[in-house]
Design an enzyme around this catalytic site. Structure first.
Site, short mmCIF file in Angstrom:
data_model
loop_
_atom_site.label_atom_id
_atom_site.label_comp_id
_atom_site.label_asym_id
_atom_site.label_seq_id
_atom_site.Cartn_x
_atom_site.Cartn_y
_atom_site.Cartn_z
N ASP A 1 0.87 -1.16 0.00
CA ASP A 1 0.00 0.00 0.00
C ASP A 1 0.92 1.22 0.00
O ASP A 1 2.06 1.14 0.46
CB ASP A 1 -0.87 -0.03 1.26
CG ASP A 1 -1.66 1.24 1.44
OD1 ASP A 1 -2.45 1.58 0.54
OD2 ASP A 1 -1.48 1.90 2.47
N ASP B 1 -0.01 4.98 0.97
CA ASP B 1 -0.19 5.95 2.05
C ASP B 1 -0.34 5.27 3.41
O ASP B 1 -1.19 4.40 3.58
CB ASP B 1 -1.41 6.82 1.76
CG ASP B 1 -1.29 7.53 0.42
OD1 ASP B 1 -0.24 8.15 0.18
OD2 ASP B 1 -2.23 7.43 -0.39
N SER C 1 -8.96 7.52 -4.42
CA SER C 1 -10.31 8.02 -4.70
C SER C 1 -10.36 9.52 -4.89
O SER C 1 -11.36 10.06 -5.37
CB SER C 1 -11.28 7.60 -3.59
OG SER C 1 -10.97 8.28 -2.38
#
Length: 195
Positions: free
Chosen positions: A23, A25, A68
């Site tokens: 991942d 962040d 997003s």
């Protein structure tokens, strides 16, 4: 969205993963919500050393990241790419980046905890499920790993929900500790409850 860096892979011991997907962040870099500013990129403690250890052993490295902010109109794909370039300046090159640009209600199959980002990464890298691991800082990361059929390790931070920590099959206190556990070069850190 994806970007692959072609490279030559060397044989790695059967007990080790051939690919580790991270991942972005809160795992590799500090979590700055909807960050499109390269100057705000700060590596997480131990991330550089963890990645160097994997590179030394010829293990493929990828990033699988929900972004997003693109769907929300807070970021552009160019912003996300600028941050990617800064991450690679600070932490070195990755073999692959796979980003989900969708919002939580878009119903896509790529947004974690769905397994789409991981499946895309594995198809590009040509790596088997049982030779892949995912390292992330929230439940969606390890849930995506579980849904994809790969090993997931949660590296919680101050923003991680304690219920997600309790639900994780394996945890580690840092990214470096997670990598050491994958390589079997240090004592297991955190909880080891299987895959």
């Amino acid at each position: 969205m994806h970007r692959a860096r072609p490279g030559t892979r060397v044989a790695v011991p059967a007990a080790w993963p051939r690919a580790v997907l991270f991942d972005r962040d809160g795992t590799l870099i500090e979590d700055v919500p909807y960050n499109g500013a390269p100057e705000r990129v700060r590596p997480m403690p131990g991330a550089r050393q963890a990645l160097s250890a994997l590179r030394r052993h010829g293990i493929a490295l990828g990033v699988v990241s929900n972004q997003s902010g693109i769907a929300r109109g807070l970021l552009t794909p160019a912003d996300v790419d600028a941050v990617r370039r800064r991450v690679e300046e600070l932490l070195g090159p990755f073999d692959l980046w796979v980003v989900c640009p969708h919002g939580p209600d878009d119903g896509c199959g790529c947004r974690k905890p769905a397994p789409g980002l991981i499946h895309t990464a594995l198809a590009w890298l040509g790596v088997e499920l049982d030779r892949t691991a995912v390292i992330g800082d929230i439940g969606a990361d390890v849930d995506a790993a579980r849904a994809a059929g790969v090993r997931g390790i949660l590296v919680p931070n101050e923003k991680t929900d304690p219920r997600e920590v309790s639900a994780a099959a394996q945890t580690a206190p840092t990214v470096l500790a997670a990598v050491r556990a994958l390589l079997g070069i240090g004592p297991p850190s955190g909880r080891e409850a299987g895959r």
